[in-house]
Design a protein around this motif. Structure first.
Motif, PDB file in Angstrom:
ATOM      1  N   GLU A   3      -4.336   3.883   9.688  1.00 35.37           N
ATOM      2  CA  GLU A   3      -4.967   2.719   9.075  1.00 35.37           C
ATOM      3  C   GLU A   3      -4.550   2.601   7.626  1.00 35.37           C
ATOM      4  O   GLU A   3      -4.468   3.590   6.906  1.00 35.37           O
ATOM      5  N   THR A   4      -4.256   1.377   7.216  1.00 36.99           N
ATOM      6  CA  THR A   4      -3.988   1.058   5.819  1.00 36.99           C
ATOM      7  C   THR A   4      -5.065   0.060   5.391  1.00 36.99           C
ATOM      8  O   THR A   4      -5.980  -0.237   6.155  1.00 36.99           O
ATOM      9  N   ASP A   5      -4.934  -0.477   4.207  1.00 38.18           N
ATOM     10  CA  ASP A   5      -5.917  -1.460   3.752  1.00 38.18           C
ATOM     11  C   ASP A   5      -6.021  -2.652   4.693  1.00 38.18           C
ATOM     12  O   ASP A   5      -7.104  -3.158   4.954  1.00 38.18           O
ATOM     13  N   CYS A  64      -1.243  -4.085  13.898  1.00 36.40           N
ATOM     14  CA  CYS A  64      -2.324  -5.064  14.076  1.00 36.40           C
ATOM     15  C   CYS A  64      -3.102  -5.205  12.775  1.00 36.40           C
ATOM     16  O   CYS A  64      -3.226  -4.250  12.017  1.00 36.40           O
ATOM     17  N   LEU A  65      -3.642  -6.395  12.568  1.00 36.40           N
ATOM     18  CA  LEU A  65      -4.483  -6.603  11.393  1.00 36.40           C
ATOM     19  C   LEU A  65      -5.807  -5.874  11.578  1.00 36.40           C
ATOM     20  O   LEU A  65      -6.396  -5.911  12.670  1.00 36.40           O
ATOM     21  N   ARG A  66      -6.260  -5.212  10.538  1.00 32.40           N
ATOM     22  CA  ARG A  66      -7.528  -4.468  10.602  1.00 32.40           C
ATOM     23  C   ARG A  66      -8.718  -5.364  10.849  1.00 32.40           C
ATOM     24  O   ARG A  66      -9.690  -4.948  11.460  1.00 32.40           O
ATOM     25  N   GLU A 108       3.461  -2.069   3.199  1.00 32.79           N
ATOM     26  CA  GLU A 108       2.214  -1.309   3.386  1.00 32.79           C
ATOM     27  C   GLU A 108       2.295  -0.423   4.631  1.00 32.79           C
ATOM     28  O   GLU A 108       1.972   0.769   4.588  1.00 32.79           O
ATOM     29  N   GLY A 109       2.728  -0.993   5.724  1.00 28.68           N
ATOM     30  CA  GLY A 109       2.830  -0.230   6.962  1.00 28.68           C
ATOM     31  C   GLY A 109       3.926   0.819   6.914  1.00 28.68           C
ATOM     32  O   GLY A 109       3.759   1.938   7.408  1.00 28.68           O
ATOM     33  N   ALA A 110       5.071   0.472   6.317  1.00 33.40           N
ATOM     34  CA  ALA A 110       6.177   1.426   6.230  1.00 33.40           C
ATOM     35  C   ALA A 110       5.824   2.618   5.348  1.00 33.40           C
ATOM     36  O   ALA A 110       6.207   3.748   5.654  1.00 33.40           O
ATOM     37  N   ARG A 111       5.081   2.367   4.264  1.00 31.80           N
ATOM     38  CA  ARG A 111       4.625   3.502   3.431  1.00 31.80           C
ATOM     39  C   ARG A 111       3.773   4.467   4.250  1.00 31.80           C
ATOM     40  O   ARG A 111       3.908   5.683   4.141  1.00 31.80           O
TER      41      ARG A 111
END
Length: 176
Positions: A3-5, A64-66, A108-111
């Motif tokens: 999970e990211t922001d 997917c969007l959170r 964001e996802g790649a980080r």
């Protein structure tokens, strides 16, 4: 699951095929991928990612969007599927629907995927590749801290030498 922001990177589900097939069918998405991606090719890609997840513990995950907004693409890690001077290698990559590009989601996802690869999967050398002219993906590679290996540029063996996307650049994760 990562999970990211704004994102959840998760293993693929059987119900993801139609959404990813729609993303892959968009010429704006497939323009840097060597040509159109059919529904059957998408199904095979999802099956391959499911196998990587089971065997390796990572793949190009469903992105997917959170906030419950659904599938926006794929982001993650996978083994390279071709022979080149730097393979075998683990490749970090992303593909987002056109409506989701340019919003920082790939970065964001790649980080998060790169962090997973280093910390949880114990990978010391992760590569990223793209066609020379794909400046958006190259910018993501640089924003996540990958370093261009100019001596590593190559002609992609899956494309004809006269194909406009044949020449690829190679980026690498810095030594830990």
């Amino acid at each position: 699951m990562i999970e990211t922001d704004r994102l959840i990177l998760r293993p693929w589900r059987d119900g993801d095929l139609e959404a990813l097939a729609a993303i892959n069918a968009d010429p704006a998405v497939s323009r840097w991928l060597g040509g159109p991606i059919t529904r059957d090719m998408t199904a095979a890609a999802i099956a391959r990612q499911q196998e990587y997840q089971q065997r390796l513990g990572f793949c190009y995950w469903a992105a997917c969007l959170r906030d419950g907004g659904g599938l926006v693409g794929m982001i993650g890690l996978q083994p390279t599927r071709f022979d080149a001077h730097f393979t075998p290698a683990i490749d970090i990559g992303w593909r987002l629907g056109a409506a989701w590009q340019g919003r920082g989601l790939a970065t964001e996802g790649a980080r998060a995927a790169l962090d997973f690869g280093r910390r949880q999967a114990g990978l010391s050398d992760i590569v990223a590749i793209t066609a020379v002219g794909n400046h958006a993906s190259r910018a993501v590679m640089e924003r996540i801290g990958l370093i261009r290996d100019a001596d590593g540029d190559f002609d992609h063996p899956s494309l004809a030498t006269d194909h406009p996307l044949c020449r690829h650049v190679l980026y690498r994760s810095p030594a830990a």
